[in-house]
Design a protein around this motif. Structure first.
Motif, mmCIF file in Angstrom:
data_model
loop_
_atom_site.group_PDB
_atom_site.id
_atom_site.type_symbol
_atom_site.label_atom_id
_atom_site.label_comp_id
_atom_site.label_asym_id
_atom_site.label_seq_id
_atom_site.Cartn_x
_atom_site.Cartn_y
_atom_site.Cartn_z
ATOM 1 N N ALA A 47 4.568 31.018 30.745
ATOM 2 C CA ALA A 47 3.342 30.759 29.983
ATOM 3 C C ALA A 47 2.356 31.910 30.143
ATOM 4 C CB ALA A 47 2.717 29.437 30.429
ATOM 5 N N GLY A 48 2.235 32.422 31.363
ATOM 6 C CA GLY A 48 1.323 33.532 31.609
ATOM 7 C C GLY A 48 1.757 34.826 30.930
ATOM 8 N N LEU A 49 3.071 35.001 30.774
ATOM 9 C CA LEU A 49 3.586 36.186 30.081
ATOM 10 C C LEU A 49 3.630 35.990 28.568
ATOM 11 C CD1 LEU A 49 6.575 37.208 32.410
ATOM 12 C CD2 LEU A 49 4.333 38.312 32.223
ATOM 13 N N ASN A 50 3.325 34.778 28.113
ATOM 14 C CA ASN A 50 3.356 34.445 26.688
ATOM 15 C C ASN A 50 4.724 34.709 26.069
ATOM 16 O OD1 ASN A 50 0.594 33.580 26.376
ATOM 17 N ND2 ASN A 50 0.041 35.718 26.691
ATOM 18 N N ARG A 72 1.084 35.647 20.459
ATOM 19 C CA ARG A 72 0.271 35.080 21.538
ATOM 20 C C ARG A 72 -0.102 36.126 22.583
ATOM 21 N NH1 ARG A 72 4.172 31.228 23.632
ATOM 22 N NH2 ARG A 72 2.825 31.212 25.439
ATOM 23 N N GLY A 73 0.197 37.389 22.308
ATOM 24 C CA GLY A 73 -0.156 38.456 23.240
ATOM 25 C C GLY A 73 0.944 38.827 24.219
ATOM 26 N N GLY A 74 2.140 38.266 24.045
ATOM 27 C CA GLY A 74 3.240 38.586 24.941
ATOM 28 C C GLY A 74 3.774 39.985 24.714
ATOM 29 N N THR A 75 4.068 40.689 25.800
ATOM 30 C CA THR A 75 4.594 42.052 25.691
ATOM 31 C C THR A 75 5.855 42.262 26.522
ATOM 32 O OG1 THR A 75 3.180 42.828 27.501
ATOM 33 C CG2 THR A 75 2.320 43.046 25.239
ATOM 34 N N LEU A 76 6.128 41.382 27.475
ATOM 35 C CA LEU A 76 7.269 41.565 28.374
ATOM 36 C C LEU A 76 8.275 40.431 28.248
ATOM 37 C CD1 LEU A 76 5.552 42.506 31.760
ATOM 38 C CD2 LEU A 76 6.967 43.975 30.332
ATOM 39 N N PRO A 77 9.560 40.763 28.192
ATOM 40 C CA PRO A 77 10.562 39.706 28.284
ATOM 41 C C PRO A 77 10.639 39.199 29.731
ATOM 42 C CG PRO A 77 11.578 41.818 27.667
ATOM 43 C CD PRO A 77 10.136 42.065 27.942
ATOM 44 N N MET A 78 11.055 37.969 29.880
ATOM 45 C CA MET A 78 11.280 37.381 31.195
ATOM 46 C C MET A 78 12.728 36.946 31.277
ATOM 47 S SD MET A 78 9.435 34.135 33.073
ATOM 48 C CE MET A 78 10.447 32.800 32.439
ATOM 49 N N VAL A 79 13.429 37.439 32.287
ATOM 50 C CA VAL A 79 14.795 37.006 32.558
ATOM 51 C C VAL A 79 14.699 35.971 33.669
ATOM 52 C CG1 VAL A 79 17.096 37.709 33.301
ATOM 53 C CG2 VAL A 79 15.726 39.256 31.885
ATOM 54 N N HIS A 80 15.175 34.768 33.389
ATOM 55 C CA HIS A 80 15.093 33.646 34.335
ATOM 56 C C HIS A 80 16.513 33.288 34.750
ATOM 57 C CE1 HIS A 80 13.775 29.194 35.024
ATOM 58 N NE2 HIS A 80 13.863 29.852 36.158
ATOM 59 N N VAL A 81 16.797 33.440 36.032
ATOM 60 C CA VAL A 81 18.144 33.248 36.557
ATOM 61 C C VAL A 81 18.130 32.115 37.570
ATOM 62 C CG1 VAL A 81 20.037 34.358 37.819
ATOM 63 C CG2 VAL A 81 18.592 35.719 36.301
ATOM 64 N N ASP A 82 19.173 31.304 37.553
ATOM 65 C CA ASP A 82 19.376 30.283 38.574
ATOM 66 C C ASP A 82 20.687 30.597 39.275
ATOM 67 O OD1 ASP A 82 19.962 28.014 40.095
ATOM 68 O OD2 ASP A 82 19.006 26.667 38.671
ATOM 69 N N ALA A 83 20.590 31.094 40.497
ATOM 70 C CA ALA A 83 21.778 31.513 41.243
ATOM 71 C C ALA A 83 22.343 30.393 42.111
ATOM 72 C CB ALA A 83 21.441 32.736 42.103
ATOM 73 N N TYR A 84 21.870 29.169 41.928
ATOM 74 C CA TYR A 84 22.310 28.046 42.769
ATOM 75 C C TYR A 84 23.825 27.901 42.782
ATOM 76 C CZ TYR A 84 22.778 23.337 44.640
ATOM 77 O OH TYR A 84 23.141 22.244 45.397
ATOM 78 N N ARG A 85 24.428 27.867 41.620
ATOM 79 C CA ARG A 85 25.880 27.681 41.564
ATOM 80 C C ARG A 85 26.634 28.907 42.062
ATOM 81 N NH1 ARG A 85 28.151 25.664 36.258
ATOM 82 N NH2 ARG A 85 27.059 27.471 35.454
ATOM 83 N N LEU A 86 26.011 30.067 42.032
ATOM 84 C CA LEU A 86 26.685 31.272 42.511
ATOM 85 C C LEU A 86 26.917 31.212 44.014
ATOM 86 C CD1 LEU A 86 24.866 34.048 40.477
ATOM 87 C CD2 LEU A 86 26.943 32.788 39.901
#
Length: 158
Positions: A47-50, A72-86
């Motif tokens: 949300a903060g990165l829009n 909405r002013g977003g400029t950066l992509p966000m990569v969201h990873v869940d390594a739990y199963r790894l």
């Protein structure tokens, strides 16, 4: 730096605040037990990165890329990873390498849930965010800067 967050909404709000000090190339490693608020914090960062779309746990897809929403002013992509199963496979480091996160790291903010001991090799510097849920459902959040200018960013911006 340590904070007590009383509600899930405060955890999301803290994620929005954290987003204000993030920039391209940042690696943020979210650690803590199940239910500690890692995904809620990631939602706040998104949300903060829009970024576009809802930020949900990527448990079954392992990783999601959330593109910025320029409207909405977003400029950066966000990569969201869940390594739990790894952590349950024979070669979790090899599995992380197979995700090819270093290909997107330079141009994105990368958040990795359950990444402790698995992703630190991606960057010489990163921010570890430790979350713990207390009996009263509040969360204790500790920010642990690892190298680079993280100590200054954490103390100045948060």
């Amino acid at each position: 730096m340590t904070r007590i967050l009383s509600t899930v909404e405060q955890t999301r709000d803290f994620g929005k605040t954290l987003a204000s000090v993030l920039r391209a190339g940042d690696l943020v490693v979210l650690t803590g037990p199940l239910g500690a608020g890692k995904t809620a914090l990631a939602q706040g960062v998104g949300a903060g990165l829009n970024v576009r779309g809802a930020v949900t746990s990527p448990t079954f897809v392992i990783a999601r890329v959330h593109q910025p929403d320029p409207a909405r002013g977003g400029t950066l992509p966000m990569v969201h990873v869940d390594a739990y199963r790894l952590g349950n496979v024979a070669d979790p480091i090899g599995e992380v390498d197979a995700l090819d996160l270093d290909a997107t790291l330079e141009n994105s903010v990368t958040l990795v849930e359950w990444g402790e001991g698995l992703v630190e090799q991606l960057s010489d510097e990163h921010l570890e965010v430790r979350l713990d849920r207390r009996d009263d459902d509040s969360r204790v959040v500790a920010l642990i800067p690892r190298g680079g200018d993280w100590p200054a960013r954490v103390s100045d911006g948060l």
